[in-house]
Design a protein around this motif. Structure first.
Motif, PDB file in Angstrom:
ATOM      1  N   ALA A 144      14.947 -15.329 -31.721  1.00 15.77           N
ATOM      2  CA  ALA A 144      14.787 -16.408 -32.684  1.00 15.77           C
ATOM      3  C   ALA A 144      16.101 -17.307 -32.963  1.00 15.77           C
ATOM      4  O   ALA A 144      15.972 -18.485 -33.251  1.00 15.77           O
ATOM      5  N   GLN A 145      17.140 -16.579 -33.177  1.00 17.10           N
ATOM      6  CA  GLN A 145      18.443 -17.392 -33.038  1.00 17.10           C
ATOM      7  C   GLN A 145      18.964 -18.111 -32.093  1.00 17.10           C
ATOM      8  O   GLN A 145      19.299 -19.224 -32.245  1.00 17.10           O
ATOM      9  N   LYS A 146      18.618 -17.591 -30.829  1.00 13.76           N
ATOM     10  CA  LYS A 146      18.819 -18.467 -29.591  1.00 13.76           C
ATOM     11  C   LYS A 146      17.936 -19.616 -29.621  1.00 13.76           C
ATOM     12  O   LYS A 146      18.156 -20.720 -29.367  1.00 13.76           O
ATOM     13  N   ILE A 168       5.921 -27.565 -37.593  1.00 15.62           N
ATOM     14  CA  ILE A 168       6.084 -26.402 -38.860  1.00 15.62           C
ATOM     15  C   ILE A 168       4.735 -25.657 -38.959  1.00 15.62           C
ATOM     16  O   ILE A 168       3.980 -26.616 -39.747  1.00 15.62           O
ATOM     17  N   SER A 169       4.734 -24.524 -39.090  1.00 17.96           N
ATOM     18  CA  SER A 169       3.778 -23.625 -39.820  1.00 17.96           C
ATOM     19  C   SER A 169       4.284 -22.576 -40.529  1.00 17.96           C
ATOM     20  O   SER A 169       5.640 -22.202 -40.446  1.00 17.96           O
ATOM     21  N   GLY A 170       3.465 -21.730 -41.066  1.00 19.90           N
ATOM     22  CA  GLY A 170       3.890 -20.437 -41.667  1.00 19.90           C
ATOM     23  C   GLY A 170       4.827 -19.712 -40.880  1.00 19.90           C
ATOM     24  O   GLY A 170       4.371 -19.489 -39.685  1.00 19.90           O
ATOM     25  N   GLY A 171       5.563 -19.062 -41.207  1.00 22.05           N
ATOM     26  CA  GLY A 171       6.454 -17.854 -40.462  1.00 22.05           C
ATOM     27  C   GLY A 171       7.526 -18.791 -39.900  1.00 22.05           C
ATOM     28  O   GLY A 171       8.412 -18.062 -39.090  1.00 22.05           O
ATOM     29  N   GLY A 172       7.828 -20.045 -40.083  1.00 22.92           N
ATOM     30  CA  GLY A 172       8.790 -20.895 -39.368  1.00 22.92           C
ATOM     31  C   GLY A 172      10.305 -20.423 -39.976  1.00 22.92           C
ATOM     32  O   GLY A 172      11.290 -20.582 -39.262  1.00 22.92           O
ATOM     33  N   SER A 173      10.259 -19.902 -41.160  1.00 23.45           N
ATOM     34  CA  SER A 173      11.812 -19.731 -41.585  1.00 23.45           C
ATOM     35  C   SER A 173      12.283 -18.575 -40.624  1.00 23.45           C
ATOM     36  O   SER A 173      13.337 -18.543 -40.374  1.00 23.45           O
ATOM     37  N   ALA A 174      11.563 -17.528 -40.457  1.00 21.51           N
ATOM     38  CA  ALA A 174      12.124 -16.153 -39.683  1.00 21.51           C
ATOM     39  C   ALA A 174      12.353 -16.883 -38.330  1.00 21.51           C
ATOM     40  O   ALA A 174      13.191 -16.099 -37.550  1.00 21.51           O
ATOM     41  N   LEU A 175      11.519 -17.837 -38.001  1.00 14.77           N
ATOM     42  CA  LEU A 175      11.771 -18.197 -36.458  1.00 14.77           C
ATOM     43  C   LEU A 175      12.791 -19.111 -36.223  1.00 14.77           C
ATOM     44  O   LEU A 175      12.919 -19.752 -35.020  1.00 14.77           O
ATOM     45  N   LEU A 176      13.416 -19.362 -37.353  1.00 15.91           N
ATOM     46  CA  LEU A 176      14.644 -20.634 -37.396  1.00 15.91           C
ATOM     47  C   LEU A 176      15.910 -20.145 -37.880  1.00 15.91           C
ATOM     48  O   LEU A 176      16.389 -20.928 -38.774  1.00 15.91           O
TER      49      LEU A 176
END
Length: 524
Positions: A144-146, A168-176
């Protein structure tokens, strides 16, 4: 009760118009509840909401009333659980005007969609959008960091002639995840976990996350400047606050150092912070004052919520009317302890199903519960007015709809989720009321199709739940104490009460539904 509702009495002719009974439906109450829930989920499918929000006109697009020129200048980034389907539809609409894209999506999502026959939500083989899967178990990781680094790089290269479409959708914070150097991803995770363990609120957690991140809190929009940024957002947060959905990467949000320091000191964590975190927090608001013009990055950003719980409830109400119910939406923001929420629905059911004038104590208790469940007194009075009219004026069956995210206090180690536990508790609240089709039916389901770590989205219940369980040797209270709602509903009548829609590909929180059968006319 009459004194409470008299403030909201409509004119007589309005009662006559609204009193027309919907078309008679032969489906069972259970089946109709499932149909209405399916309509709510269908309304917020990722491809559907994108298609409805983008109007293509030759070499331009209109989004939320704003017109943007397309000249092979469109770039796309995205992050979230529903973003793959959003991106596929966006690329179909934009065609060869799309130059390049990068999206960060959950690990294994492409294979899962393929296995479940959801190929229309996948990108074509010749797609110009790069897909990076990461965030196993919904936690930020190296993959996700990459993805975040590639998204930042794409945004940083844009010019004033470019258009960046952000999905953007739910779960976006962990994926960015993009921790500000020299903070490592693990250090950032440790800080937020320590805060959560100390009892920090979601607002406090997001304040710290944004302070330690390059892309959250408007960071992505900053790096994309001077390009025009358009963000299409599928909300999974009560009230649709733009700065909280995926931690607001396209929403300028700046916390003062004093505010951050206050939070960390309040939870006695400042002295245990890594050196890198202290260094970053000690910098004087660098994001908006370096190199790039601070004058008006916000003028180059358009944020549009294209899917939400409110949208789902609106379409659910339309389907309910088709199936013979008079729909009424209570609120899309029901929250608080699941015990208070279940009590609210139980009281509303008893109020609506009363053969006589309901005791005033019911309305009083309903209004007292308002602050506990996040519902305004006005909405509660309006809802009781409609239920009262349906009961006294013979308007036929009513479908009460609401949404949100109640909270379950974990006291056990069973399997289940807030929707199944809410259904169990409402079932107990409905005890002693008539059984369907002459009594009420309640449904609670997560629009993502997964309630806790189970294959069910929720469950359906009615006043017969307690006796049905007792007849099958199941002690409801023991299952509630152990938070084992999934096991309970799986064993009860071979799982017939479970709501199992399968992979839904979306998430706009939960849908609650109370179906009230027609009550005998009682002219006062």
């Amino acid at each position: 009760m009459a004194r409470v509702l008299s403030l909201f009495r409509p004119h007589p002719f309005l009662g006559l118009v609204a009193g027309r009974k919907p078309t008679f439906c032969k489906m069972s109450m259970d089946t109709r509840a499932r149909e209405v829930f399916a309509a709510a989920v269908e309304a917020v499918q990722p491809d559907t909401v994108v298609r409805q929000s983008i109007e293509r006109k030759e070499d331009s697009v209109i989004i939320n009333g704003h017109k943007f020129t397309l000249n092979h200048n469109l770039h796309l980034v995205g992050f979230g659980k529903a973003v793959l389907g959003m991106a596929a539809e966006a690329e179909r609409i934009m065609g060869d005007h799309l130059v390049k894209g990068v999206i960060s999506v959950p690990h294994g999502i492409q294979q899962t969609l393929q296995q479940h026959g959801k190929g229309h939500l996948l990108l074509k083989e010749n797609s110009r959008i790069k897909v990076i899967e990461g965030a196993r178990h919904n936690l930020p990781d190296a993959d996700a960091q990459k993805a975040a680094e590639e998204i930042k790089h794409l945004a940083s290269e844009l010019t004033e002639k470019d258009l960046l479409l952000v999905l953007i959708s739910g779960g976006g914070s962990a994926l960015l995840p993009a921790p500000t150097p020299p903070i490592t991803l693990q250090e950032k995770l440790d800080v937020t976990r320590s805060l959560a363990g100390a009892g920090a609120t979601i607002q406090e957690l997001n304040t710290i996350r944004r302070a330690l991140s390059l892309l959250k809190g408007g960071g992505l929009a900053y790096y994309a400047h001077p390009a025009q940024v358009v963000a299409l957002i599928l909300s999974d947060v009560i009230g649709d606050p733009l700065d909280l959905i995926a931690s607001g990467p396209t929403v300028r949000s700046q916390a003062w150092p004093e505010e951050i320091l206050l939070i960390l000191e309040h939870y006695k964590l400042f002295n245990s912070l890594p050196t890198s975190v202290r260094e970053v927090l000690g910098r004087p608001n660098p994001r908006w004052k370096e190199n790039k013009d601070e004058s008006d990055t916000s003028g180059h950003v358009l944020n549009v919520v294209i899917g939400s719980n409110s949208v789902a409830l609106k379409c659910a109400a339309l389907r309910a009317r088709e199936l013979g119910f008079r729909p009424v939406v209570l609120s899309p923001g029901v929250c608080g302890d699941v015990r208070y929420v279940s009590r609210l629905y139980g009281l509303l059911a008893r109020f609506a199903c009363s053969r006589k004038e309901p005791p005033p104590e019911i309305a009083t208790e309903v209004l007292k519960l308002g602050p506990e469940v996040g519902v305004e007194s006005w909405d509660l009075c309006r809802t009781m007015q409609v239920l009262d009219e349906g009961r006294t004026e013979g308007w036929g069956a009513t479908c009460l709809l609401a949404g949100g995210e109640p909270i379950v206090e974990l006291t056990g180690k069973g399997r289940g989720g807030r929707n199944q536990e809410l259904a169990m508790r409402v079932g107990l609240e409905l005890r002693d009321l008539e059984l369907p089709p002459n009594g009420p039916v309640f449904l609670s389901g997560g629009t993502d199709g997964q309630d806790g770590p189970t294959e069910a989205a929720g469950a359906i219940t009615d006043g017969g739940l307690h006796d049905e369980a007792q007849a099958q040797g199941l002690d409801i209270n023991n299952f509630l104490v152990n938070n084992d709602s999934y096991t309970f509903f799986s064993r009860l009548s071979a799982g017939q009460r479970l709501l199992v829609p399968g992979l839904t590909c979306t998430n706009v929180m939960d849908v609650h539904m109370l179906l009230i059968p027609p009550m005998p006319i009682n002219i006062r």
